[in-house]
Design an enzyme around this catalytic site. Structure first.
Site, short mmCIF file in Angstrom:
data_model
loop_
_atom_site.label_atom_id
_atom_site.label_comp_id
_atom_site.label_asym_id
_atom_site.label_seq_id
_atom_site.Cartn_x
_atom_site.Cartn_y
_atom_site.Cartn_z
N VAL A 14 -30.59 14.37 12.19
CA VAL A 14 -30.94 14.08 13.66
C VAL A 14 -29.58 13.71 14.29
O VAL A 14 -28.97 12.91 13.82
CB VAL A 14 -31.93 12.84 13.81
CG1 VAL A 14 -32.07 12.52 15.27
CG2 VAL A 14 -33.11 13.07 13.05
N GLU A 15 -29.08 14.73 15.14
CA GLU A 15 -27.69 14.65 15.73
C GLU A 15 -27.93 14.03 17.26
O GLU A 15 -28.93 13.73 17.44
CB GLU A 15 -27.17 16.25 15.90
CG GLU A 15 -26.81 16.93 14.30
CD GLU A 15 -26.15 18.24 14.37
OE1 GLU A 15 -25.86 18.31 15.62
OE2 GLU A 15 -25.81 18.81 13.42
N CYS A 24 -28.21 11.15 8.80
CA CYS A 24 -28.26 12.26 7.70
C CYS A 24 -29.96 12.49 7.48
O CYS A 24 -30.61 11.22 7.44
CB CYS A 24 -27.67 11.82 6.54
SG CYS A 24 -25.84 11.59 6.87
N GLU A 26 -31.10 12.78 4.60
CA GLU A 26 -31.49 12.04 3.30
C GLU A 26 -31.98 10.71 3.79
O GLU A 26 -33.03 10.09 3.15
CB GLU A 26 -30.36 11.68 2.34
CG GLU A 26 -29.80 13.27 1.72
CD GLU A 26 -28.55 13.83 2.68
OE1 GLU A 26 -28.74 13.94 4.05
OE2 GLU A 26 -27.82 14.16 1.99
N CYS A 61 -25.67 7.27 2.51
CA CYS A 61 -27.26 7.82 2.06
C CYS A 61 -27.30 7.39 0.64
O CYS A 61 -28.45 6.89 0.06
CB CYS A 61 -27.57 9.33 2.02
SG CYS A 61 -27.57 9.87 3.83
ZN LIG Z 1 -25.76 10.89 4.55
#
Ligand SMILES: [Zn+2]
Length: 103
Positions: A14-15, A24, A26, A61
């Site tokens: 998700v930018e 990220c 993950e 992450c």
């Molecule tokens: Zn990450």
């Protein structure tokens, strides 16, 4: 994300225009698993390569995965652009000296 309830929870990056607010894929999958009341059992990444290498989770992450899934949680990685074989590692192998180790 494969969960202890037998489910598969997807995650996507998700930018955000403010880069520090991006998330990220993950962690999206890890947090979504928790939101569903399940426990993560395995994490799989399907992503473009980073240079010549398969893409593995970043440190942030891995830290979340360590706390939620433990050091022995398997992580699988493959590339979307070629027929790379699926590689396997664990959270503990990728983050051997993480600040929190779940047994
Ligand atoms: Zn990450």
């Amino acid at each position: 994300m494969h969960t202890d309830s037998g489910g598969v929870v997807p995650g996507v990056i998700v930018e955000n225009v403010s880069l520090g607010l991006a998330m990220c894929a993950e962690r999206v999958a890890l947090f979504s698993t928790v939101a569903l009341g399940a426990r993560p059992l395995a994490l799989a990444l399907v992503a473009p390569r980073t240079g010549e290498d398969l893409t593995w989770p970043c440190g942030a992450c891995l830290q979340v995965a360590l706390e939620l899934g433990g050091s022995s949680m398997p992580i699988y990685a493959t590339s979307v652009a070629d027929d790379a074989p699926i590689s396997r590692s664990t959270v503990g192998e990728l983050l051997p000296n993480g600040p929190f180790v779940r047994r």
